[in-house]
Scaffold this motif. Structure first.
Motif, short mmCIF file in Angstrom:
data_model
loop_
_atom_site.label_atom_id
_atom_site.label_comp_id
_atom_site.label_asym_id
_atom_site.label_seq_id
_atom_site.Cartn_x
_atom_site.Cartn_y
_atom_site.Cartn_z
N ASP A 100 0.82 -1.21 0.00
CA ASP A 100 0.00 0.00 0.00
C ASP A 100 0.85 1.26 0.00
O ASP A 100 0.43 2.31 -0.47
CB ASP A 100 -0.90 0.05 1.24
CG ASP A 100 -2.03 -0.95 1.18
OD1 ASP A 100 -2.42 -1.35 0.07
OD2 ASP A 100 -2.52 -1.34 2.26
N GLU A 101 2.05 1.18 0.56
CA GLU A 101 2.87 2.36 0.78
C GLU A 101 4.03 2.49 -0.20
O GLU A 101 4.47 3.58 -0.48
CB GLU A 101 3.42 2.35 2.21
CG GLU A 101 2.37 2.24 3.28
CD GLU A 101 1.41 3.42 3.28
OE1 GLU A 101 1.82 4.53 2.93
OE2 GLU A 101 0.23 3.21 3.63
N LEU A 102 4.55 1.38 -0.66
CA LEU A 102 5.72 1.39 -1.53
C LEU A 102 5.38 0.79 -2.89
O LEU A 102 4.66 -0.19 -2.97
CB LEU A 102 6.87 0.59 -0.91
CG LEU A 102 7.49 1.18 0.35
CD1 LEU A 102 8.36 0.14 1.05
CD2 LEU A 102 8.31 2.40 0.01
N ASP A 103 5.94 1.36 -3.93
CA ASP A 103 5.78 0.82 -5.28
C ASP A 103 7.04 0.03 -5.62
O ASP A 103 8.16 0.53 -5.44
CB ASP A 103 5.59 1.93 -6.29
CG ASP A 103 4.28 2.66 -6.09
OD1 ASP A 103 3.29 2.00 -5.75
OD2 ASP A 103 4.26 3.89 -6.27
N CYS A 104 6.83 -1.17 -6.12
CA CYS A 104 7.98 -2.03 -6.44
C CYS A 104 7.51 -3.13 -7.38
O CYS A 104 6.56 -3.84 -7.07
CB CYS A 104 8.54 -2.62 -5.15
SG CYS A 104 9.90 -3.76 -5.38
N ASP A 105 8.19 -3.28 -8.49
CA ASP A 105 7.80 -4.29 -9.48
C ASP A 105 8.11 -5.72 -9.03
O ASP A 105 7.47 -6.66 -9.47
CB ASP A 105 8.50 -4.03 -10.81
CG ASP A 105 7.99 -2.76 -11.48
OD1 ASP A 105 6.85 -2.34 -11.17
OD2 ASP A 105 8.72 -2.20 -12.29
N CYS A 106 9.11 -5.91 -8.18
CA CYS A 106 9.53 -7.26 -7.83
C CYS A 106 9.23 -7.64 -6.39
O CYS A 106 9.59 -8.72 -5.95
CB CYS A 106 11.03 -7.42 -8.07
SG CYS A 106 12.03 -6.34 -7.01
N CYS A 107 8.57 -6.76 -5.67
CA CYS A 107 8.38 -6.98 -4.23
C CYS A 107 7.16 -7.84 -3.93
O CYS A 107 6.28 -8.03 -4.76
CB CYS A 107 8.23 -5.64 -3.53
SG CYS A 107 9.70 -4.62 -3.66
N LYS A 108 7.13 -8.32 -2.69
CA LYS A 108 6.01 -9.14 -2.23
C LYS A 108 5.37 -8.50 -1.01
O LYS A 108 6.04 -7.86 -0.21
CB LYS A 108 6.50 -10.54 -1.86
CG LYS A 108 7.01 -11.33 -3.05
CD LYS A 108 7.45 -12.71 -2.64
CE LYS A 108 7.92 -13.49 -3.87
NZ LYS A 108 8.23 -14.87 -3.52
N GLY A 109 4.06 -8.70 -0.89
CA GLY A 109 3.31 -8.24 0.26
C GLY A 109 2.51 -9.41 0.82
O GLY A 109 2.36 -10.45 0.17
#
Length: 133
Positions: A100-109
């Motif tokens: 919700d807070e960070l934009d990242c193409d390769c990240c996981k939540g």
């Protein structure tokens, strides 16, 4: 260096960046605040956790892209905002963030329905924080 759950209060000292042999830095679940100093991340760092530091804010330093050995980065449950530089994705197979807070193409939540971390793009509209962290 494992300093998790130690009740640490205050900002992250920039002197950590001088620890040239440091490969593991676990600062999760403390009371760290302020921003991440750009000189905090030593070039040898491979594993880094700042999760569950609710007052940690600001953006992700672009200098992280120079730390090519880093394979794990946990940044969820903080007040960090902005975009994680795309070059970081090239080197980090495991990066867990608050989507919700960070934009990242390769990240996981965290997906509460699946009880697991999934790519941010695959998350349904929900709270992405792990209630078990």
């Amino acid at each position: 260096l494992k300093l998790a759950v130690n009740g640490l209060i205050g900002t992250i000292p920039s002197e950590i960046g001088r620890a040239t042999a440091l490969s593991y830095l676990n600062l999760h679940n403390n009371n760290l605040s302020g921003t991440i100093p750009t000189e905090t991340v030593p070039p040898t760092l491979m594993w880094w956790s700042l999760k569950i530091n609710f007052q940690l804010s600001g953006s992700i330093p672009t200098e992280l892209a120079a730390v090519s050995n880093m394979t794990v980065m946990y940044l969820e449950q903080t007040q960090l905002t902005g975009t994680i530089p795309s070059v970081i994705c090239d080197f980090r197979p495991v990066t867990q963030i608050d989507c919700d807070e960070l934009d990242c193409d390769c990240c996981k939540g965290y997906d509460q329905d699946k009880q697991d971390y999934v790519p941010c793009a695959d998350l349904p509209e929900q709270s992405h924080q792990n209630p078990n962290s």
